[in-house]
Design a protein around this motif. Sequence first.
Motif, short mmCIF file in Angstrom:
data_model
loop_
_atom_site.label_atom_id
_atom_site.label_comp_id
_atom_site.label_asym_id
_atom_site.label_seq_id
_atom_site.Cartn_x
_atom_site.Cartn_y
_atom_site.Cartn_z
N ALA A 110 7.40 -4.32 -7.12
CA ALA A 110 7.22 -5.68 -7.84
C ALA A 110 7.68 -6.41 -6.83
CB ALA A 110 7.84 -5.53 -9.06
N GLU A 111 9.21 -6.57 -6.17
CA GLU A 111 9.04 -7.47 -5.35
C GLU A 111 7.86 -7.98 -4.20
OE1 GLU A 111 12.81 -6.41 -3.67
OE2 GLU A 111 13.98 -6.66 -5.58
N VAL A 112 7.05 -7.00 -3.76
CA VAL A 112 6.00 -7.02 -3.43
C VAL A 112 5.08 -8.04 -3.30
CG1 VAL A 112 5.17 -6.31 -1.38
CG2 VAL A 112 7.45 -5.76 -1.26
N GLU A 113 4.99 -7.62 -5.09
CA GLU A 113 4.06 -8.32 -5.41
C GLU A 113 4.58 -9.61 -5.65
OE1 GLU A 113 0.68 -6.71 -6.17
OE2 GLU A 113 1.20 -4.95 -6.48
N GLU A 114 5.23 -9.98 -6.25
CA GLU A 114 5.58 -11.25 -6.37
C GLU A 114 5.85 -12.37 -5.48
OE1 GLU A 114 9.30 -13.68 -8.37
OE2 GLU A 114 9.45 -11.63 -8.72
N ARG A 115 6.00 -11.18 -4.48
CA ARG A 115 6.12 -12.40 -3.43
C ARG A 115 4.71 -12.52 -2.18
NH1 ARG A 115 9.09 -15.31 -0.37
NH2 ARG A 115 8.94 -15.86 2.45
N VAL A 136 0.92 -1.05 -0.02
CA VAL A 136 -0.23 0.05 0.14
C VAL A 136 0.86 1.12 -0.23
CG1 VAL A 136 -1.49 1.62 1.21
CG2 VAL A 136 -2.13 -0.98 1.34
N ARG A 137 1.73 1.09 0.95
CA ARG A 137 2.78 2.57 1.21
C ARG A 137 3.58 2.84 -0.54
NH1 ARG A 137 3.83 0.52 5.78
NH2 ARG A 137 5.54 -0.20 5.37
N LEU A 138 3.75 1.42 -0.55
CA LEU A 138 4.52 1.26 -2.24
C LEU A 138 4.18 2.08 -3.50
CD1 LEU A 138 6.95 -1.79 -1.87
CD2 LEU A 138 7.65 0.95 -1.96
N ALA A 139 2.58 1.58 -3.48
CA ALA A 139 1.64 1.89 -4.47
C ALA A 139 1.47 2.99 -4.34
CB ALA A 139 0.61 0.90 -4.57
N ASN A 140 1.34 3.43 -3.79
CA ASN A 140 1.07 5.05 -3.44
C ASN A 140 2.38 6.55 -2.41
OD1 ASN A 140 -2.70 5.09 -3.28
ND2 ASN A 140 -1.80 2.99 -2.16
N ALA A 141 3.48 6.21 -2.87
CA ALA A 141 4.18 6.80 -2.68
C ALA A 141 4.29 8.25 -2.96
CB ALA A 141 5.78 6.54 -2.88
N GLU A 142 3.76 8.98 -4.19
CA GLU A 142 3.89 10.21 -4.21
C GLU A 142 2.69 10.91 -3.49
OE1 GLU A 142 3.64 10.32 -8.56
OE2 GLU A 142 5.53 9.98 -9.16
N ARG A 143 1.77 10.43 -3.40
CA ARG A 143 0.20 10.91 -2.61
C ARG A 143 0.99 11.16 -1.06
NH1 ARG A 143 -2.56 14.70 -2.35
NH2 ARG A 143 -4.55 14.72 -1.93
N LEU A 144 1.34 9.93 -0.51
CA LEU A 144 1.54 9.67 0.64
C LEU A 144 2.98 11.51 1.02
CD1 LEU A 144 2.20 6.57 1.27
CD2 LEU A 144 0.69 7.61 2.33
N ALA A 145 3.83 11.15 0.26
CA ALA A 145 4.47 12.56 0.57
C ALA A 145 4.02 13.89 -0.07
CB ALA A 145 5.65 12.47 -0.63
N GLU A 146 3.21 14.25 -0.79
CA GLU A 146 2.25 15.62 -1.01
C GLU A 146 1.71 15.12 0.43
OE1 GLU A 146 0.11 15.27 -4.50
OE2 GLU A 146 1.18 14.73 -5.62
N LEU A 147 0.75 14.08 1.35
CA LEU A 147 0.07 14.79 2.31
C LEU A 147 1.39 14.84 3.31
CD1 LEU A 147 -2.73 12.01 1.49
CD2 LEU A 147 -2.87 14.31 1.48
N LEU A 148 2.28 13.89 3.91
CA LEU A 148 2.65 13.98 4.68
C LEU A 148 3.61 15.64 4.30
CD1 LEU A 148 4.69 11.05 4.65
CD2 LEU A 148 3.81 11.51 6.56
N ALA A 149 3.83 16.63 3.29
CA ALA A 149 4.51 17.06 3.79
C ALA A 149 3.47 18.98 3.69
CB ALA A 149 5.14 18.11 1.50
N GLU A 150 2.46 18.22 3.22
CA GLU A 150 1.01 19.36 3.78
C GLU A 150 0.81 18.89 5.48
OE1 GLU A 150 -3.11 20.15 2.91
OE2 GLU A 150 -2.32 18.84 1.40
N GLY A 151 0.52 18.23 6.08
CA GLY A 151 0.11 17.53 7.03
C GLY A 151 1.58 18.78 8.75
N LEU A 152 3.13 18.17 7.67
CA LEU A 152 4.46 18.86 8.33
C LEU A 152 4.12 20.03 7.76
CD1 LEU A 152 6.91 16.29 8.07
CD2 LEU A 152 6.28 16.47 10.04
N GLY A 153 3.86 20.19 6.96
CA GLY A 153 4.00 21.57 6.99
C GLY A 153 2.69 22.95 7.85
#
Length: 614
Positions: A305-310, A219-236
Amino acid sequence: MLKELHIRDFAIIDELHLTFAPGFVVLTGETGAGKSIIIDAVELVLGGRADTTVVRAGAKRALVEATFRLDPARRAALQPLLEREGLEGDEPDLLTLSREVRPEGRSVCRVNGRAVTLSLLREVAQGLVDIHGQSEHLSLLRVREHLNLLDRYAGLWDLRARVADLAARVQRVRRERADLERSERERVQRIDLLRYQIAEIEAASLGPGEEEELTEERVRLANAERLAELLAEGLGALDEGAEEAPAAMDLLGAAVRALEGLARIDATLEPRLREAEDLMYRLQDLAEALRDYRERVEFNPRRLAEVEERLDLIRRLERKYGPTIPDVLEYARQAAAELEKLTHSEERIEVLQAEEERLLAELGQVAGELSRRRREAAQRLAQEVERELQDLRMEGARFGVEFQWREDPQGVPLAAAVPGRRVQISGSGVEQPDISNRGPEAPSSVAFDTTGIDRVEFLVSPNPGEPLKPLAKIASGGETSRLMLALKAVLSRADETPTLIFDEIDQGIGGRVGATVGEKLWRLTLPGEGALSHQVLCVTHLPQLASFGDVHFKVEKRVVEGRTVTRVHPLEKGSRVEELAQMLGTSGEEGRRSAERMLQEAGGRKQEAGKARA
């Protein structure tokens, strides 16, 4: 024993309530008055077949309710079943059974007032009452019961339990051995399959909780860009801020400083300062947690990709071996145990074969001893039954027990030879059947089950010179009745049923034998001499038999408001004399005197028998 019987809207009975006492209870009355209907009602409440025709015309339902008083042994036997099903009554020594039958065919069963299934009603009622009639109700005509009756008569249940245990152990060993002795091709194929499955699971190196952790990481890997945006907004908003929008931490810091000044002036605001400081610390902890989470968020397509394969590997294994990782690992453990057994099957087969031979030898000794003691008991039983038959004017009648053994290569070897495959034992000893039916000498290996090696059937020869024949093939109703009575008298010590009901078992018996039959039925109610005491109910047309009753009920048919109904009355001395006189077919003073003499003679014989028992 049967204490009370309540019947409503059953056949021609509108309402009937009977209270029974211990001892010998007789029911008399004209043919068609409803005597046998009362017995039918007892059968129904014990779990018998429910026929909708028993519902009285115009009634919504037929109801039969029976209350039994349980002796300590019966109560102890029933208590675990009642507790398991939640059927305990208010009084532990009383048991109430009831049965309703509706015209549309619906049947309702109850135990101590609680609704139960018909099968459970039958299980609870089993062993409370034994009903003996003229044909299908005679339990002694059921061949499968003969072995049980013989074993109870001879007191062989402990030895039979040893046989049952050994037979069960032999069967378990044989089942395991048969599983191992499957064709070599199947065994090799199974070994290859198990090895592949175990290797596949082991190669995956699964760990408990791994699937959940990988799912969260995906979940974190697939949504990394959006998570980074929201974290920047929250920490700001929390900690970094901007010129036009100060951070929450800065604003809260200013509020804390203001509260510090206020608290120095007014100490009552000190708690509010503490609250503000606590909020400050909590915001700092929140900001620190978000920064830590930001460190774990990365845009890494390769790792995704590694996580999906596992995860795909884990789910393929779960589809094949179990719904969860622990299930897959348990399958591997069981497969390894089966593989170990299969790879060492030859050694295990040798061990099982030796164990089977040892158990069969021991079973042969115990089953042979059980068979020997049964044959000894059979001769004693035959002698006692023949003595009873003489008392019942069947002089020259013989009783016997047939034993059959069936040769079976998979059976047990007998430690001691038995006298042939089929043997009949009467009061005079061993009798061989017709030479045309005789097989070769005793087989060296005979079939067995949990009851032993014997197949047992009771035989009888009603007349001198006739061969012994199966009990169920006797044609004469009178002979059948007397034989049933003789057997019941002898087997009463082995019969644990507290209440015995004889429904017109005196059919075909003349008045000359009636008094003897009555005395024998009455004797079934006496304890002592190794016998159990029973409550005995008897429907009879013989006054000589009825005179031995401890309690006498008269059943009669009346017409009330245009409807035929059955009425039952207990008879005291005067009315009882009148009933016996009517049964004798005499009237007036002479008939009453005959009935009184009959009662006096019966009383004298009962008194003498009671003294002898004492």
